[in-house]
Scaffold this active site. Structure first.
Site, PDB file in Angstrom:
ATOM      1  N   ASP A  11       0.846  -1.195   0.000  1.00  0.00           N
ATOM      2  CA  ASP A  11       0.000   0.000   0.000  1.00  0.00           C
ATOM      3  C   ASP A  11       0.880   1.244   0.000  1.00  0.00           C
ATOM      4  O   ASP A  11       1.647   1.458   0.952  1.00  0.00           O
ATOM      5  CB  ASP A  11      -0.902  -0.025   1.235  1.00  0.00           C
ATOM      6  N   SER A  18      -3.759  -3.790  -7.776  1.00  0.00           N
ATOM      7  CA  SER A  18      -4.906  -4.093  -6.928  1.00  0.00           C
ATOM      8  C   SER A  18      -6.213  -3.484  -7.406  1.00  0.00           C
ATOM      9  O   SER A  18      -7.279  -3.823  -6.884  1.00  0.00           O
ATOM     10  CB  SER A  18      -4.625  -3.599  -5.506  1.00  0.00           C
ATOM     11  N   GLY A  45      -2.419   0.147  -4.847  1.00  0.00           N
ATOM     12  CA  GLY A  45      -1.161  -0.558  -4.725  1.00  0.00           C
ATOM     13  C   GLY A  45      -1.072  -1.842  -5.510  1.00  0.00           C
ATOM     14  O   GLY A  45      -1.659  -1.999  -6.585  1.00  0.00           O
ATOM     15  N   ASP A 102       1.375  -4.808   4.101  1.00  0.00           N
ATOM     16  CA  ASP A 102       0.318  -5.318   4.974  1.00  0.00           C
ATOM     17  C   ASP A 102       0.349  -6.836   4.945  1.00  0.00           C
ATOM     18  O   ASP A 102      -0.142  -7.471   4.012  1.00  0.00           O
ATOM     19  CB  ASP A 102      -1.038  -4.783   4.522  1.00  0.00           C
ATOM     20  N   GLN A 162      -3.162  -9.676   6.005  1.00  0.00           N
ATOM     21  CA  GLN A 162      -4.176 -10.307   5.145  1.00  0.00           C
ATOM     22  C   GLN A 162      -4.208 -11.829   5.309  1.00  0.00           C
ATOM     23  O   GLN A 162      -5.150 -12.481   4.870  1.00  0.00           O
ATOM     24  CB  GLN A 162      -3.886  -9.976   3.677  1.00  0.00           C
ATOM     25  N   THR A 211      -9.786 -10.928   4.855  1.00  0.00           N
ATOM     26  CA  THR A 211     -10.046 -11.261   3.452  1.00  0.00           C
ATOM     27  C   THR A 211      -9.283 -10.298   2.551  1.00  0.00           C
ATOM     28  O   THR A 211      -8.879  -9.216   2.976  1.00  0.00           O
ATOM     29  CB  THR A 211     -11.547 -11.176   3.123  1.00  0.00           C
ATOM     30  N   ASP A 213      -4.327 -15.933 -35.085  1.00  0.00           N
ATOM     31  CA  ASP A 213      -5.327 -16.934 -34.743  1.00  0.00           C
ATOM     32  C   ASP A 213      -5.261 -18.073 -35.762  1.00  0.00           C
ATOM     33  O   ASP A 213      -5.521 -17.873 -36.955  1.00  0.00           O
ATOM     34  CB  ASP A 213      -6.721 -16.315 -34.737  1.00  0.00           C
ATOM     35  N   LYS A 255      18.931 -22.216 -21.998  1.00  0.00           N
ATOM     36  CA  LYS A 255      19.852 -22.315 -20.848  1.00  0.00           C
ATOM     37  C   LYS A 255      19.076 -22.963 -19.712  1.00  0.00           C
ATOM     38  O   LYS A 255      18.137 -22.399 -19.171  1.00  0.00           O
ATOM     39  CB  LYS A 255      20.342 -20.927 -20.438  1.00  0.00           C
ATOM     40  N   GLU A 268      16.033 -19.372 -17.594  1.00  0.00           N
ATOM     41  CA  GLU A 268      16.935 -18.363 -17.028  1.00  0.00           C
ATOM     42  C   GLU A 268      17.753 -17.649 -18.098  1.00  0.00           C
ATOM     43  O   GLU A 268      18.370 -16.620 -17.812  1.00  0.00           O
ATOM     44  CB  GLU A 268      17.865 -18.981 -15.991  1.00  0.00           C
TER      45      GLU A 268
END
Length: 861
Positions: free
Chosen positions: A160, A193, A197, A248, A251, A257, A390, A572, A722
């Protein structure tokens, strides 16, 4: 949903929708109909993260309003009395009362949430116990049962931004969190979110309680606060958050929740809590996304949480609902609200995602039927949120479809990602035009190539076919043979590969053709060639070398080091380097030998790799990498180490069943016919390898990544490897030598280092160390000081490393250029421990900038 009110059937359940034209988000004029449409569109991606969790709703019946005039919201835990009877529910015992929660088990429940203005859907990190079935009332069914909580199956961090910080600051803190979670063996997925945040999700096995997970999350937050006190705060107190990002961790409390992935938010704009790719967080213009952008991402196959904690409806551990509502559960294939006249056929999903009044695409209402004539294909270039191609094949009256981001490969052996999408009508093969912005798949569609298709194999997880396109089409007027192979359990993720046995004859679309591969005289898999091989081996048998040679070593490099066009690129792998051979014992049986980079015998460590004896001829010596794959089918060095450390036969056999390894072969050093072949050019050795060795279950010969550096890097990133290996096409194999004919290029900056000492730790590290002093080998082979690393260690690594270093203590520094401020309290060690660190660059005095510990390089790699 153009009308103000209608009754629809969703997942076999009737639902009355009212006030569909009501504006819920005034700033974008988004209506209730569009909110419900969004919930149905994202249902396949959203429901796996909600099912069997208690859903708390934050409701805005009239919408959240504007920034200047916001509307009040209210929370609902208990299920509304007005809820449809078919909504499944369960009770949960709180300290002094029981709450009855709805369960989001299907698309119908999501549609009802949209109807009652439940914009934000919040769920805990645990699921209800599977021993109690979801409850649906009937006249004689009584009250919903009270169910127990399972242990949490995910860890969540809510980042946050405090006053004076923004989303970019949250992204930086998210990357720091990711490093710690990765070191804990908990790969994470970030979500913007939809508010201010970022959320981070890490999958758990359900073996720890909510209290234990909360404590781990709290310690993680405190550790980051200690490392970055100017950027991070872990305290709840709001006055401490100015200029910092608040982690935070609470949670994870069983009573807390978090807004569900893909849930809308009650903001002035219809923003969404949406999963993101990690590289998206590097975007300097990173922002929250609205619901239309999220639908477009899903249409393009972009769902970073696909496969995360998937809920399996067919799991025997999950019982069916206790009662039926009487309407019959008829679950929609894509989750969108179907029209009142339900048509349950192969195109139901396609129709439910399109409004014929708004898009020029064909939307037939009749059930599809088989068509006479040769089956057809079409590849359509689709400029939507992201360009993709497609690729559609006719099957049982519809076009079975995949979205291929880079387009079908045009080089034999080349492969690319493909994402399976909904079936399309046959009429779509002729569609070109503009899908309006805001509609599903909005953007320009043109035909890249079209024609007929020969289906050679159509199995549940593999399709083999030959395309015959137009002379001026994207396929170049040649018949092209491909294989599509499913790579996940859900059937969404596939790979499309252009096979090596390409058809010899060509033809125009629709005409007679021959798809016979190259003649038996030239085909590497032909019986003639194989018999010749066998006779040659019988005439001139040359046994595999004993002892086996040491492997050739690569140098660390960057894309700028690749000059010229004579390079071939390979994946790799993050594993153990292994030289292998197939010998003949005295009794005539085949025996496999596996040796590490330093000559250690690992044959007993990886018993499943004896499969090599059935795949390679006697006398063959090979080079490759042994890897262990995680649940996402990605190499996981941590899992491999767990296997590599085992020594007892019973433990090894048990682990082989749980953590099987794969041997990725990329070179051949010796053959029974030719003897030592290390002086052959790389390209010839590669051809020899493909000719000699077949891929099996645990032993594989992967295709290379082609001759284009940018393409190879893109494919490697898409496959979440990697990095890549760059090899000179004419390079010889030099056993035991490090050569710039092989260059390893990683997506992050990595350095191979040597530990030369440690500095005393404080607090929780008083018994281990505070940081390690590092050396690095320069171009002349001399060890020089490279700085110190103090982050990225797990508790287990701290203890294990200290125990190893205690055995190597010496009185004097092994290098001469350590500055006084680093040498003051140092304990020096003999420079034997090799390791790898991540870093953000090299300083002018040749020090590593911001190094982070990655791993010890064991003798077996």
């Amino acid at each position: 949903m153009a009308s103000k009110q209608q009754t629809v059937t969703v997942a076999g359940k009737k639902l009355k929708l009212t006030s569909l034209d009501k504006v819920i988000f005034p700033e974008t004029e988004t209506t209730k109909a569009e909110v419900i449409e969004y919930l149905q569109t994202v249902a396949p991606a959203m429901l796996p993260h909600m099912r069997r969790r208690a859903v708390t709703r934050k409701r805005w019946p009239d919408g959240p309003g504007t920034a200047e005039e916001p509307n009040d919201a209210f929370f609902r835990k208990n299920l509304e009395d007005s809820a449809p009877a078919w909504v499944p529910r369960l009770g949960l015992q709180h300290s002094d009362h029981v709450n009855i929660y709805p369960l989001a088990e299907d698309e119908a429940v999501l549609a009802w949430f949209g109807q009652v203005g439940a914009l934000e859907l919040h769920v805990p990190q645990w699921r209800f116990d599977a021993d109690v079935a979801p409850f649906i009332p009937s006249d004689d069914s009584g009250e919903p049962p009270v169910a127990e909580r399972r242990n949490p199956d995910r860890l969540v961090l809510d980042l946050d931004p405090g006053p004076g910080t923004d989303l970019a600051d949250c992204a930086q803190v998210a990357r720091w969190c990711r490093e710690i979670l990765d070191d804990m063996g908990l790969p994470s997925v970030p979500l913007t979110s939809g508010s201010k945040g970022i959320h981070l999700y890490a999958e758990l096995e359900g073996t720890y309680t909510s209290d234990q997970v909360s404590q781990v999350a709290k310690e993680l937050a405190r550790a980051l606060e200690a490392d970055h006190p100017k950027q991070v705060v872990s305290q709840m107190k709001k006055t401490a958050r100015k200029g910092k990002v608040f982690i935070d961790w609470s949670q994870n409390n069983a009573n807390k929740t978090t807004v569900a992935p893909y849930s809308l938010r009650g903001r002035p704009q219809p923003w969404v809590a949406v999963p993101r790719e990690w590289d998206e967080l590097d975007d300097k213009d990173l922002r929250q996304l609205d619901f239309r952008e999220v639908m477009e991402r899903l249409a393009d196959g972009l769902d970073p949480m696909r496969g995360f904690g998937r809920y399996n409806d067919d799991d025997a551990d999950v019982p069916a609902p206790a009662k039926s509502s009487g309407s019959g559960k008829k679950k929609g294939s894509n989750g969108k609200s179907a029209p009142a006249k339900d048509i349950e056929d192969a195109l139901t999903k396609y129709r439910s995602m399109r409004d014929a009044a708004k898009t020029p695409e064909p939307v037939p209402q009749e059930s599809p039927a088989a068509r006479d004539g040769d089956p057809i294909f079409v590849v359509q270039e689709h400029h939507a949120t992201r360009l993709h191609y497609d690729t559609r094949l006719e099957r049982n009256g519809v076009l079975v479809s995949w979205a291929v981001p880079k387009g079908p490969p045009l080089k034999a052996g080349q492969q690319r990602l493909a994402v399976m999408t909904e079936d399309h009508p046959i009429e779509y093969a002729q569609f070109e035009g503009t899908i309006p912005k805001g509609e599903y798949g909005g953007g320009e569609v043109t035909i890249w190539d079209t024609g007929t298709v020969d289906i050679e194999k159509w199995e549940e997880k593999k399709v083999v076919f030959v395309l015959h396109g137009k002379p001026d089409g994207g396929l170049g007027g040649k018949p092209r043979k491909y294989a599509l192979v499913q790579t996940d359990d859900e059937g969404k993720d596939w790979l499309i590969r252009m096979t090596k046995d390409q058809p010899k004859a060509s033809k125009s679309a629709g005409s007679a053709k021959s798809t016979k591969p190259e003649s038996d005289e030239t085909s590497s898999g032909s019986s003639t060639t194989k018999s010749k091989k066998k006779s040659a081996k019988a005439e001139q048998p040359v046994p595999a070398p004993d002892p086996l040679p040491s492997p050739m070593l690569a140098t660390m490099g960057a894309p700028k080091d690749i000059r010229g066009d004579d390079w071939i690129f390979e994946a790799k792998w993050d594993g153990y380097r292994i030289i292998s051979a197939v010998h003949e014992d005295n009794d005539g049986t085949k025996r496999v030998e596996l040796r590490s980079r330093n000559g250690k015998d690992l044959t007993g460590t990886f018993p499943e790799l004896v499969e090599l004896a059935e795949l390679a001829p006697l006398g063959t010596a090979l080079d490759g990498e042994v890897v262990a794959l995680n649940s996402s089918n990605r190499p996981d060095f941590g899992l491999l180490q767990r296997r590599g450390r085992l020594t007892k036969k019973r433990e090894i056999e048990r682990a082989a069943g749980k953590i099987p390894v794969h041997y990725m072969l990329f070179d051949v050093l010796h053959t029974v016919e030719r003897g030592d072949v290390t002086d052959l050019p790389y390209t010839q050795r590669r051809e020899l390898l493909m000719e000699l060795v077949e891929s099996g279950k645990q032993v594989q010969v992967p295709d290379d990544l082609g001759e284009n550096l940018d393409h190879a890097m893109e494919v490697s990133e898409e496959l979440k490897l990697e990095g890549i290996m760059a090899k000179r096409a004419d390079g010889k194999y030099r056993p035991g030598k490090r050569s710039d004919a092989w260059i390893k290029i990683k997506h992050e900056n990595h350095a191979d280092v040597t530990v030369i000492g440690w500095r005393q730790g404080k607090g929780g590290r008083a018994k281990t160390f505070g940081s390690l002093l590092l050396g690095i080998t320069d171009d002349d082979g001399n060890l020089t000081y490279a700085g110190r690393v103090g982050t990225g260690f797990s508790d287990a690594e701290l203890t294990e490393l200290r125990a190893q270093l205690d055995k190597l203590v010496r009185k004097t520094p092994p290098v001469e250029d350590v500055p006084a401020e680093d040498a003051g309290d140092a304990t020096w060690v003999t420079p034997k421990l090799q390791a790898e660190v991540k870093h953000s660059g090299i300083t002018r005095d040749n020090r590593l900038r911001h190094p982070t510990w990655r791993r010890v390089v064991p003798e077996s790699t």
